[in-house]
Design a protein around this motif. Structure first.
Motif, mmCIF file in Angstrom:
data_model
loop_
_atom_site.group_PDB
_atom_site.id
_atom_site.type_symbol
_atom_site.label_atom_id
_atom_site.label_comp_id
_atom_site.label_asym_id
_atom_site.label_seq_id
_atom_site.Cartn_x
_atom_site.Cartn_y
_atom_site.Cartn_z
ATOM 1 N N SER A 160 0.748 -1.222 -0.197
ATOM 2 C CA SER A 160 0.288 0.171 0.132
ATOM 3 C C SER A 160 0.770 1.267 -0.167
ATOM 4 C CB SER A 160 -0.850 0.102 1.412
ATOM 5 O OG SER A 160 -0.351 -0.209 2.488
ATOM 6 N N ALA A 161 -0.136 2.494 -0.551
ATOM 7 C CA ALA A 161 0.701 3.838 -0.869
ATOM 8 C C ALA A 161 1.093 4.533 0.782
ATOM 9 C CB ALA A 161 0.228 4.964 -1.813
ATOM 10 N N GLY A 162 1.729 5.032 0.664
ATOM 11 C CA GLY A 162 1.727 5.393 2.406
ATOM 12 C C GLY A 162 0.472 7.310 2.794
ATOM 13 N N ILE A 163 -0.136 6.565 2.668
ATOM 14 C CA ILE A 163 -1.518 7.917 2.530
ATOM 15 C C ILE A 163 -2.279 7.116 3.073
ATOM 16 C CG2 ILE A 163 -0.620 8.988 0.144
ATOM 17 C CD1 ILE A 163 -3.466 7.483 -0.373
ATOM 18 N N ASP A 164 -2.398 6.067 3.706
ATOM 19 C CA ASP A 164 -3.019 5.243 4.835
ATOM 20 C C ASP A 164 -3.653 5.250 6.375
ATOM 21 O OD1 ASP A 164 -5.199 4.553 2.072
ATOM 22 O OD2 ASP A 164 -3.758 3.393 1.688
ATOM 23 N N GLY A 165 -2.560 5.620 6.627
ATOM 24 C CA GLY A 165 -2.917 5.542 7.953
ATOM 25 C C GLY A 165 -2.296 5.011 9.131
ATOM 26 N N GLY A 166 -2.097 3.410 8.152
ATOM 27 C CA GLY A 166 -1.939 2.435 8.773
ATOM 28 C C GLY A 166 -3.443 1.146 8.335
ATOM 29 N N GLN A 167 -3.931 1.904 7.801
ATOM 30 C CA GLN A 167 -5.274 0.963 7.686
ATOM 31 C C GLN A 167 -5.073 -0.452 6.837
ATOM 32 O OE1 GLN A 167 -8.521 3.190 5.639
ATOM 33 N NE2 GLN A 167 -8.566 1.509 4.313
ATOM 34 N N PRO A 168 -4.422 -0.121 5.763
ATOM 35 C CA PRO A 168 -4.214 -1.492 5.221
ATOM 36 C C PRO A 168 -3.390 -2.446 5.978
ATOM 37 C CG PRO A 168 -3.078 0.500 3.897
ATOM 38 C CD PRO A 168 -3.573 1.232 5.220
ATOM 39 N N TRP A 169 -2.434 -2.471 7.406
ATOM 40 C CA TRP A 169 -2.251 -3.358 7.978
ATOM 41 C C TRP A 169 -3.317 -3.654 9.290
ATOM 42 C CZ3 TRP A 169 -2.488 -4.041 13.289
ATOM 43 C CH2 TRP A 169 -1.759 -4.619 13.577
ATOM 44 N N ARG A 170 -4.529 -2.660 9.509
ATOM 45 C CA ARG A 170 -5.185 -3.116 10.650
ATOM 46 C C ARG A 170 -6.287 -3.866 9.470
ATOM 47 N NH1 ARG A 170 -4.671 2.239 11.680
ATOM 48 N NH2 ARG A 170 -6.219 2.999 10.674
ATOM 49 N N LEU A 171 -6.476 -3.889 8.535
ATOM 50 C CA LEU A 171 -7.670 -4.608 7.672
ATOM 51 C C LEU A 171 -7.124 -5.928 6.661
ATOM 52 C CD1 LEU A 171 -9.328 -1.383 6.369
ATOM 53 C CD2 LEU A 171 -10.050 -3.168 7.818
ATOM 54 N N THR A 172 -5.953 -5.728 6.672
ATOM 55 C CA THR A 172 -4.987 -7.318 6.314
ATOM 56 C C THR A 172 -4.929 -8.353 7.356
ATOM 57 O OG1 THR A 172 -4.230 -5.709 4.248
ATOM 58 C CG2 THR A 172 -3.459 -8.414 4.486
ATOM 59 N N HIS A 173 -6.136 -9.264 6.541
ATOM 60 C CA HIS A 173 -5.397 -10.861 7.100
ATOM 61 C C HIS A 173 -4.636 -10.565 6.563
ATOM 62 C CE1 HIS A 173 -6.680 -14.563 8.208
ATOM 63 N NE2 HIS A 173 -6.075 -15.557 7.077
ATOM 64 N N GLY A 174 -3.275 -10.493 6.607
ATOM 65 C CA GLY A 174 -1.884 -10.804 6.447
ATOM 66 C C GLY A 174 -1.037 -10.224 6.629
ATOM 67 N N ASP A 175 -0.604 -9.709 5.878
ATOM 68 C CA ASP A 175 0.840 -8.874 6.308
ATOM 69 C C ASP A 175 0.403 -7.764 5.439
ATOM 70 O OD1 ASP A 175 2.534 -7.005 8.240
ATOM 71 O OD2 ASP A 175 4.164 -8.460 7.670
ATOM 72 N N ASN A 176 1.486 -6.322 5.937
ATOM 73 C CA ASN A 176 1.134 -5.067 5.219
ATOM 74 C C ASN A 176 2.498 -4.477 4.830
ATOM 75 O OD1 ASN A 176 0.575 -2.422 5.309
ATOM 76 N ND2 ASN A 176 -0.464 -2.562 3.482
ATOM 77 N N ILE A 177 3.529 -3.945 3.823
ATOM 78 C CA ILE A 177 3.907 -3.271 3.432
ATOM 79 C C ILE A 177 4.260 -1.998 2.332
ATOM 80 C CG2 ILE A 177 5.023 -4.352 1.311
ATOM 81 C CD1 ILE A 177 7.986 -4.006 2.081
ATOM 82 N N THR A 178 4.228 -0.790 3.187
ATOM 83 C CA THR A 178 3.649 0.436 2.787
ATOM 84 C C THR A 178 4.844 1.176 1.850
ATOM 85 O OG1 THR A 178 2.484 0.809 4.508
ATOM 86 C CG2 THR A 178 2.969 2.714 4.011
ATOM 87 N N TYR A 179 4.589 1.276 0.905
ATOM 88 C CA TYR A 179 5.778 2.240 0.018
ATOM 89 C C TYR A 179 5.431 3.744 0.218
ATOM 90 C CZ TYR A 179 2.397 2.706 -4.120
ATOM 91 O OH TYR A 179 1.902 2.474 -4.445
ATOM 92 N N THR A 180 6.215 4.730 0.236
ATOM 93 C CA THR A 180 6.535 5.627 0.171
ATOM 94 C C THR A 180 6.609 6.365 -1.588
ATOM 95 O OG1 THR A 180 8.641 6.659 0.161
ATOM 96 C CG2 THR A 180 7.378 6.192 2.046
ATOM 97 N N ASP A 181 6.471 7.095 -1.838
ATOM 98 C CA ASP A 181 6.348 8.352 -2.996
ATOM 99 C C ASP A 181 8.192 9.013 -3.287
ATOM 100 O OD1 ASP A 181 4.855 6.730 -3.833
ATOM 101 O OD2 ASP A 181 3.142 9.144 -3.923
ATOM 102 N N TRP A 182 8.487 9.208 -2.305
ATOM 103 C CA TRP A 182 9.971 9.670 -2.480
ATOM 104 C C TRP A 182 10.947 9.326 -3.499
ATOM 105 C CZ3 TRP A 182 10.459 13.928 0.199
ATOM 106 C CH2 TRP A 182 9.823 14.077 1.480
ATOM 107 N N ARG A 183 10.519 7.676 -3.755
ATOM 108 C CA ARG A 183 11.608 7.107 -5.193
ATOM 109 C C ARG A 183 10.336 6.662 -5.864
ATOM 110 N NH1 ARG A 183 15.418 3.559 -2.881
ATOM 111 N NH2 ARG A 183 14.791 2.182 -4.316
ATOM 112 N N LYS A 184 10.795 6.558 -7.316
ATOM 113 C CA LYS A 184 9.714 6.303 -8.427
ATOM 114 C C LYS A 184 9.894 4.655 -8.432
ATOM 115 C CE LYS A 184 9.741 6.316 -13.533
ATOM 116 N NZ LYS A 184 9.574 6.960 -14.826
#
Length: 181
Positions: free
Chosen positions: A66-90
């Motif tokens: 998930s993109a870094g704009i979701d404030g932890g929601q993907p991790w909270r809702l995912t059955h499994g794990d989550n990795i968040t990426y940023t837009d700092w690098r293309k």
């Protein structure tokens, strides 16, 4: 973690079906990129805001990207794990996919969902990987409903019926003066 609409048993069943398909077809990992498959197999429904989202399923793990704009929601809702990426690098999304699929030689993607631009970027990021279709098989997996899914659908359609009936009861032909305003 936030409880989703389906039990852990149900979500485990869905991911096990995908893993069984992967094992039968010599697929090392699956990268889901559609709203419906990410939600079906992980419980997380995203809003893209122009960014890429994904779910990588391997023999041992299921991880949303998930993109870094979701404030932890993907991790909270995912059955499994989550990795968040940023837009700092293309193309950090593709770095996340690479990180989650080390050594993968065959990756299932949704041919009916992945556009040519996304496919070209995946192939550039992972030139030694063969991408195979997982879109049609996962569509068929979603069509076979478990008892839990049927109970959930039954409950939600009853609620929708109440709303539809309230709308029908509220509909009336407006008088000529009411139409003029």
């Amino acid at each position: 973690k936030t409880p989703g609409p389906f039990s852990t048993t149900e979500m485990d069943r869905r991911q096990a079906n995908l893993r069984a398909y992967m094992a039968e077809n010599d697929i090392d990992a699956a990268l889901m990129t559609s709203y419906h498959n990410i939600c079906y197999f992980s419980g997380f429904l995203y809003c893209a805001f122009g960014r890429k989202y994904g779910l990588v399923v391997t023999a041992d793990n299921a991880t949303t990207i998930s993109a870094g704009i979701d404030g932890g929601q993907p991790w909270r809702l995912t059955h499994g794990d989550n990795i968040t990426y940023t837009d700092w690098r293309k193309d950090n999304f593709f770095h996340a996919v690479q990180t989650l699929t080390p050594g993968a030689k065959r990756i299932g993607i949704e041919f009916d969902e992945v556009n040519l631009d996304l496919l070209a970027k995946l192939e550039a990021a992972m030139p030694d990987v063969e991408f195979v279709d997982a879109g049609t098989p996962t569509m068929w997996m979603r069509t076979t409903k478990s008892a839990e899914e049927i109970a959930h659908i039954t409950k939600l359609t009853a609620i929708a019926d109440l709303g539809g009936e309230a709308c029908r009861a509220a509909i009336a032909v407006a008088s000529r003066s009411e139409r003029a305003t």
